[in-house]
Each structure stands twice: as structure tokens, then as C-alpha cells.
Design a protein around this motif. Structure first.
Motif, PDB file in Angstrom:
ATOM      1  N   PRO A  51     -10.771   3.373   6.801  1.00 21.86           N
ATOM      2  CA  PRO A  51     -10.712   4.574   5.950  1.00 21.86           C
ATOM      3  C   PRO A  51      -9.754   4.445   4.758  1.00 21.86           C
ATOM      4  O   PRO A  51      -9.920   5.129   3.763  1.00 21.86           O
ATOM      5  N   SER A  52      -8.767   3.575   4.859  1.00 19.17           N
ATOM      6  CA  SER A  52      -7.806   3.420   3.764  1.00 19.17           C
ATOM      7  C   SER A  52      -7.668   1.936   3.426  1.00 19.17           C
ATOM      8  O   SER A  52      -7.976   1.069   4.245  1.00 19.17           O
ATOM      9  N   PHE A  53      -7.169   1.673   2.225  1.00 21.33           N
ATOM     10  CA  PHE A  53      -6.979   0.290   1.807  1.00 21.33           C
ATOM     11  C   PHE A  53      -5.950  -0.398   2.700  1.00 21.33           C
ATOM     12  O   PHE A  53      -6.129  -1.545   3.098  1.00 21.33           O
ATOM     13  N   SER A  54      -4.909   0.311   3.053  1.00 18.75           N
ATOM     14  CA  SER A  54      -3.862  -0.253   3.907  1.00 18.75           C
ATOM     15  C   SER A  54      -4.420  -0.669   5.267  1.00 18.75           C
ATOM     16  O   SER A  54      -4.109  -1.754   5.776  1.00 18.75           O
ATOM     17  N   ARG A 135       0.687  -0.294  -3.986  1.00 19.02           N
ATOM     18  CA  ARG A 135       1.681   0.707  -3.554  1.00 19.02           C
ATOM     19  C   ARG A 135       1.400   1.237  -2.160  1.00 19.02           C
ATOM     20  O   ARG A 135       2.303   1.699  -1.472  1.00 19.02           O
ATOM     21  N   GLU A 136       0.133   1.204  -1.737  1.00 20.79           N
ATOM     22  CA  GLU A 136      -0.249   1.695  -0.407  1.00 20.79           C
ATOM     23  C   GLU A 136       0.248   0.791   0.721  1.00 20.79           C
ATOM     24  O   GLU A 136       0.321   1.209   1.868  1.00 20.79           O
ATOM     25  N   LEU A 137       0.538  -0.463   0.398  1.00 16.97           N
ATOM     26  CA  LEU A 137       0.858  -1.446   1.433  1.00 16.97           C
ATOM     27  C   LEU A 137       2.334  -1.427   1.797  1.00 16.97           C
ATOM     28  O   LEU A 137       3.190  -1.200   0.944  1.00 16.97           O
ATOM     29  N   GLN A 141       3.070  -5.994   5.034  1.00 15.86           N
ATOM     30  CA  GLN A 141       1.692  -6.330   4.671  1.00 15.86           C
ATOM     31  C   GLN A 141       1.659  -7.161   3.393  1.00 15.86           C
ATOM     32  O   GLN A 141       0.886  -8.116   3.285  1.00 15.86           O
ATOM     33  N   LYS A 142       2.497  -6.819   2.425  1.00 11.62           N
ATOM     34  CA  LYS A 142       2.559  -7.571   1.167  1.00 11.62           C
ATOM     35  C   LYS A 142       2.975  -9.018   1.427  1.00 11.62           C
ATOM     36  O   LYS A 142       2.371  -9.955   0.896  1.00 11.62           O
ATOM     37  N   LYS A 143       3.989  -9.194   2.277  1.00 14.30           N
ATOM     38  CA  LYS A 143       4.445 -10.543   2.611  1.00 14.30           C
ATOM     39  C   LYS A 143       3.378 -11.316   3.366  1.00 14.30           C
ATOM     40  O   LYS A 143       3.143 -12.502   3.108  1.00 14.30           O
TER      41      LYS A 143
END
Length: 165
Positions: A51-54, A135-137, A141-143
Motif C-alpha cells: 500500500p505504501s512505497f516504504s 523521505r518516506e523511507l 531502509q535507505k542504507k
């Protein structure tokens, strides 16, 4: 080797001698796109049920590289740029410029084959969209994404990728 070639034939089905002969007889073009933009595009196309990008990114990370879908699998593992000598690498975002050069090198008329590309608009839109999605992450998650795509980031000049930081 046309007698063995069908649309379903994988390169791995040939022996090394046949592979070298085939690859030597083709002009090899690789189309490369920032892995983070590939993820956004895949999410926007509705591939996956998150449901979300994250949560979509978390599903990608949880799947691992070996079980990853072709839609988001690292490009290096799909196209083997260290093993295959590509004649051209075309970067997404510069398609009109690079395809024009490619057609010219092939001796084909450039203007009659190229559709209208809006590279500047596409780059601006993806830049804005990438910033919003990034910004959602979470920091973790970014790492993890940077690690997941580390070989793509090392192999191709994605200097403006959000994952390069």
C-alpha cells in the motif's frame, strides 16, 4: 546459431564457444536506469501489492537479491557488464541524445526513427518524485537499499542517485 534460437532461449543454454561467437556478432546495447528510479517506476505501475512505497521497499529488501523480481533486481546481476563488452550504454534521462548518436553510428537516419522525448521534463519529474519517495523511507531502509544496489552504483554513473549518498 539460428537453429537453436527461439524467443525463450536463454544465453545460458549455449556453451561458452557459442556464446562468444553470438556476442561477437551483435551490437550490444545496455539501457541503464538509476535503481531508485526503477523502484519508483515499479511501485507506480502497481507491481506488487504494497500500500505504501516504504512497505514496497521493505518487501523488495526482504526478497533478497537472489529472489528479486526482474523489475527491481540489480542491473549488474541481469546484464553482467563486467563479463559482456557492451558497445553502447544508454542512460535513461538522456535517451534522445544517446539514441540519436547510436542511430547515427549505425548509419540510420536519426530524425525519422526517434519519437519526441521530453528528457528535461522526465528528469525534473523523477527528481521531485524521488525526493518525495525517499523521505518516506527509514534511515535503515535507505542504507539497506544502498547496499542492495551497491554494484549498480559502482558500475554506472548514477551520481545524482539518492542511493549514492
Amino acid at each position: 546459431y539460428p537453429w537453436r534460437h527461439t524467443p525463450e532461449t536463454q544465453l545460458s543454454e549455449f556453451n561458452l564457444t557459442e556464446i562468444e561467437a553470438m556476442l561477437g556478432s551483435y551490437t550490444k546495447v545496455l539501457f541503464a536506469r538509476d535503481p531508485f528510479q526503477r523502484l519508483i517506476s515499479t511501485f507506480m505501475q502497481g507491481i506488487g501489492s504494497s500500500p505504501s512505497f516504504s512497505s514496497f521497499v521493505q518487501d523488495v529488501l526482504d526478497s533478497g537479491q537472489h529472489s528479486a523480481s526482474v523489475a527491481w533486481k540489480p542491473l549488474v546481476s541481469l546484464c553482467h557488464p563486467c563479463l559482456i563488452q557492451y558497445d553502447y550504454v544508454v542512460m535513461f534521462g538522456f535517451l534522445r541524445q544517446e539514441l540519436g548518436h547510436l542511430l547515427q553510428r549505425a548509419g540510420l537516419p536519426v530524425d525519422s526513427f526517434l519519437p519526441e522525448f521530453t528528457d528535461t521534463q522526465v528528469r525534473w519529474t523523477y527528481s521531485w518524485l524521488s525526493e518525495q519517495m525517499f523521505r518516506e523511507l527509514s534511515l535503515q531502509q535507505k542504507k539497506q537499499l544502498s547496499h542492495f544496489y551497491r554494484w549498480d552504483l559502482a558500475a554506472f554513473p548514477f551520481s545524482s542517485s539518492f542511493l549514492s549518498d
